[in-house]
Structure formats: C-alpha cells, structure tokens
Design an enzyme around this catalytic site. Sequence first.
Site, PDB file in Angstrom:
ATOM      1  N   LYS A  12     -21.889  64.072  21.257  1.00 15.08           N
ATOM      2  CA  LYS A  12     -21.833  62.609  21.248  1.00 15.08           C
ATOM      3  C   LYS A  12     -23.168  62.066  20.714  1.00 15.08           C
ATOM      4  O   LYS A  12     -24.058  62.852  20.433  1.00 15.08           O
ATOM      5  CB  LYS A  12     -21.646  62.093  22.681  1.00 15.08           C
ATOM      6  CG  LYS A  12     -20.573  62.804  23.476  1.00 15.08           C
ATOM      7  CD  LYS A  12     -19.679  61.864  24.185  1.00 15.08           C
ATOM      8  CE  LYS A  12     -18.364  62.458  24.628  1.00 15.08           C
ATOM      9  NZ  LYS A  12     -18.150  63.872  24.452  1.00 15.08           N
ATOM     10  N   GLY A  13     -23.299  60.760  20.623  1.00 17.01           N
ATOM     11  CA  GLY A  13     -24.598  60.173  20.304  1.00 17.01           C
ATOM     12  C   GLY A  13     -24.666  59.499  18.952  1.00 17.01           C
ATOM     13  O   GLY A  13     -23.651  59.143  18.357  1.00 17.01           O
ATOM     14  N   ASP A  68     -13.922  78.819  17.927  1.00 13.52           N
ATOM     15  CA  ASP A  68     -12.584  78.797  17.321  1.00 13.52           C
ATOM     16  C   ASP A  68     -12.479  79.686  16.069  1.00 13.52           C
ATOM     17  O   ASP A  68     -11.375  80.020  15.647  1.00 13.52           O
ATOM     18  CB  ASP A  68     -12.198  77.365  16.936  1.00 13.52           C
ATOM     19  CG  ASP A  68     -12.120  76.448  18.146  1.00 13.52           C
ATOM     20  OD1 ASP A  68     -11.968  76.975  19.262  1.00 13.52           O
ATOM     21  OD2 ASP A  68     -12.224  75.229  17.977  1.00 13.52           O
ATOM     22  N   ARG A  99      -7.604  74.217  18.614  1.00 13.93           N
ATOM     23  CA  ARG A  99      -6.896  72.969  18.327  1.00 13.93           C
ATOM     24  C   ARG A  99      -6.081  73.068  17.048  1.00 13.93           C
ATOM     25  O   ARG A  99      -4.939  72.650  16.994  1.00 13.93           O
ATOM     26  CB  ARG A  99      -7.898  71.820  18.196  1.00 13.93           C
ATOM     27  CG  ARG A  99      -8.541  71.479  19.506  1.00 13.93           C
ATOM     28  CD  ARG A  99      -9.651  70.495  19.338  1.00 13.93           C
ATOM     29  NE  ARG A  99     -10.811  71.131  18.719  1.00 13.93           N
ATOM     30  CZ  ARG A  99     -11.994  70.581  18.600  1.00 13.93           C
ATOM     31  NH1 ARG A  99     -12.197  69.383  19.069  1.00 13.93           N
ATOM     32  NH2 ARG A  99     -12.993  71.220  18.032  1.00 13.93           N
ATOM     33  N   ARG A 152     -15.680  79.617  27.103  1.00 16.31           N
ATOM     34  CA  ARG A 152     -16.832  79.201  26.305  1.00 16.31           C
ATOM     35  C   ARG A 152     -18.155  79.507  27.005  1.00 16.31           C
ATOM     36  O   ARG A 152     -19.219  79.431  26.387  1.00 16.31           O
ATOM     37  CB  ARG A 152     -16.727  77.706  26.018  1.00 16.31           C
ATOM     38  CG  ARG A 152     -17.032  77.390  24.593  1.00 16.31           C
ATOM     39  CD  ARG A 152     -16.642  76.006  24.216  1.00 16.31           C
ATOM     40  NE  ARG A 152     -17.484  74.994  24.792  1.00 16.31           N
ATOM     41  CZ  ARG A 152     -17.277  73.690  24.658  1.00 16.31           C
ATOM     42  NH1 ARG A 152     -16.246  73.255  23.949  1.00 16.31           N
ATOM     43  NH2 ARG A 152     -18.074  72.818  25.196  1.00 16.31           N
TER      44      ARG A 152
HETATM   45  O1  F6P Z   1     -14.286  73.481  19.053  1.00 19.78           O
HETATM   46  C1  F6P Z   1     -14.576  74.188  20.164  1.00 19.78           C
HETATM   47  C2  F6P Z   1     -13.772  73.758  21.357  1.00 19.78           C
HETATM   48  O2  F6P Z   1     -14.100  74.678  22.351  1.00 19.78           O
HETATM   49  C3  F6P Z   1     -12.278  73.622  21.146  1.00 19.78           C
HETATM   50  O3  F6P Z   1     -11.592  74.825  21.079  1.00 19.78           O
HETATM   51  C4  F6P Z   1     -11.882  72.733  22.307  1.00 19.78           C
HETATM   52  O4  F6P Z   1     -10.714  72.009  22.061  1.00 19.78           O
HETATM   53  C5  F6P Z   1     -13.053  71.814  22.392  1.00 19.78           C
HETATM   54  O5  F6P Z   1     -14.165  72.482  21.848  1.00 19.78           O
HETATM   55  C6  F6P Z   1     -13.359  71.350  23.777  1.00 19.78           C
HETATM   56  O6  F6P Z   1     -14.401  70.432  23.710  1.00 19.78           O
HETATM   57  P1  F6P Z   1     -15.097  69.780  24.989  1.00 19.78           P
HETATM   58  O7  F6P Z   1     -16.051  70.774  25.544  1.00 19.78           O
HETATM   59  O8  F6P Z   1     -15.778  68.585  24.453  1.00 19.78           O
HETATM   60  O9  F6P Z   1     -14.012  69.470  25.963  1.00 19.78           O
END
Ligand code: F6P
Length: 358
Positions: free
Chosen positions: A75-76, A140, A184, A285
């Site tokens: 963001k930002g 991704d 996504r 993640r």
């Molecule tokens: O692009 C990386 C990702 O991990 C996507 O696979 C996922 O939809 C998105 O980021 C989630 O983002 P946030 O952490 O902003 O919810």
Amino acid sequence: MKPRIGVLTSGGDCPGLNAVLRGVVLAAEKLGWEVVGFKDGFEGLLPPGHYMILDRARTDGIMSLGGTIIGTTNKGHFIAKIGAGQRAVVAAEVIEQARSVLAQLQVKALIIVGGDGSMTTALQLQAGGIDCIGVPKTIDNDLEATAMTFGFDSAVAAVADALDRLHTTATSHKRIMVLEVMGRHAGWIALHGGIAGGADAILIPEIPFDYEKLTDFIKRREAAGNLSSMVVVAEGATPKDGQQVLHQTEAGEYRFGGIGDVVAHELAARTGKETRCCVLGHLQRGGAPTTLDRILGTRFGVKAVQLINEGHFGSMVSYQNYQVQHVPIADAVNRLRLVQPSSQMVETARDVEISFGD
Ligand code: F6P
C-alpha cells in the site's frame, strides 16, 4: 564515505527475501560499498528517509528467516497498480521526494525486490531519474520474464505438507478434503503442490472446471474403492460458465478467497459425501525458506549488485536456463506466465490420475 546503494522489499512478503538482502550486503561489501535498507517498501524513501544500514553483522543468520527484516507493504504512495491490472501513476512530487532523500543519503542506485506492481513502480522511478535494479519476487511464480522466483518452492512445500496432514484425516473419516491455496491468475502453486502432496484433483484458473465432471471423477474413485479424495483449489479457479470468487476492498484492491468453500459445498451436495474445506492462506507465505529459495535468493541478490556495478540500470534479474541473467524491466512488467493446459506438467498429473475437473 563508502559508495552507497539502497535496497527495499515491496509488495507481499515471501520466503527468501532475507537471503536476497544478505546476498546484496555480502556482494556489496566485497566491492567496498555500504548498503542502506529502506523500511516498509517504497514508503521508506519518503522524507526524512526511513532506513537502517545493512551490514555483515546485521544480516548474519537472517537467511533462514521468513519475511523481510526491513519490512514491506503493498500500500502507500508508490502504488503503480491497483485492482485487476489497472495502472496508476506515482505522483511526480513523490518521486522527487524519493530522489532527494536518496541524493541526501548519497545512495547511487536502488535495488527493488518486488513483484509485477513493484516493477511497474521501478520503471516510473527510473524514468524520474532514480537508477533502479529489479529483483523479481512472488510465491505465485507467474512472471513471464523469469523461469522461477524464490518463495515459490517454499509455498509448494507448505501445500505438500498440508496435503500430507489432510490425507490421514481424510482417509480416517472417508471424507473429501478441499484445500484452497494461493494463485489468483496462475495455478502453479496448486499444480506443483498438488502433485507433490498426492492430490486427486487440482483446480486451477487456466483450466475451467466442470462440477459434473469433478463429481463423476470422485464417484468413480469411490466405486474403485477410494473412499476419500483430496481436491486442491487455487484461489482463482473458475467453474465453467461461472465466476471467480473475489471481492473488492474499499481501497479498490481485489482480494481472492472463498472458492474452496463453494467447491466443498457443491461436492457435498452432489456426492452425498462428508466434505470439509481448509484454507491454507498465509501459512504458505510465512516460515523458513526452503534450501532452493535460499540459494535462488542469494544468487538474485548477488546478481543485482553486479548489475549496479556494470551500470545495467532499468534491468531486472531473471532466471533462465539455470543461469541468473537480466532483462529490461520494461519487457518484464505486465506479462504473466500461466500454466499451459497442454504442458508436460499437466499431462504428467493426468497420467497419475489427477483430475482437473475438465
Ligand atoms: O501475489 C502473492 C499473493 O500471495 C497471492 O497469491 C495472494 O492472493 C495475495 O498475495 C495475498 O495478498 P495479501 O497478503 O495482501 O492478502
């Protein structure tokens, strides 16, 4: 004063970012340079400059840590992409503020570790007079300009681990377990994680699925004596003639999530079997990077410093044919690498009796 370079991590975090930072620092110190780590993505470039000096001592032992020690944000003031592919222009005065902070700190070039949106920002900074080098990052693994990004392997390992765990409970209860994973636009995490974890069906955005075919597949498995099934669903998977499950936030951002529940509900109704959904979310993640991601991150960080040394500004590090190379950032942005439905990987999955619901 030693020559200085800057580095920042931007967008969603991913395992391997700290390996990049360590690689940058060690390669820079070898050249006699000092590294300024800007905090919380591009926002750290705003006056008066929010940063920490990254040196050998500060980066010692960080390679095995997930996340990023300098923070990040998606963001930002520097957002160059909002919603589904819409571009935004970073305000000229914001770029000027960043340029003057870098000049005051005597930072001669900036390494930007980020995904497609961050690379779009990098292009605008480069055009505004800030010398940039891009390092691609996304779990991704969907950037056309690089065969692989660090973070992907760790995400795949998390999916495989989740499936291993779901397998024992699925077989004990003779249930269908649906696992929703990230992805996504591209189904790489679902495809690789699904194969590695022994999934029975994998639903990805690139191959629209048909509920009837998926149901028939599960019923055939049942008739053959397989009383439980595991279905991996990428968050962007779409039923044939249906819609992706996503919602727009107040800030205009599109957030995915929820298709797993929809699929579980449909399968329960159509097969009469008990079905449960598990959303893996940010567990895929976080945490320690795999060895592959540590090595790739290190190689990317070292290469970024070499590119500064050689004056290849406006370039992005890229992994091709087992070599770390570079491409113009301009050629890398806005080009997604998607799973090809006729690819060998998909064929292999089909050969081990995985259904794509098509
Ligand atoms: O692009 C990386 C990702 O991990 C996507 O696979 C996922 O939809 C998105 O980021 C989630 O983002 P946030 O952490 O902003 O919810």
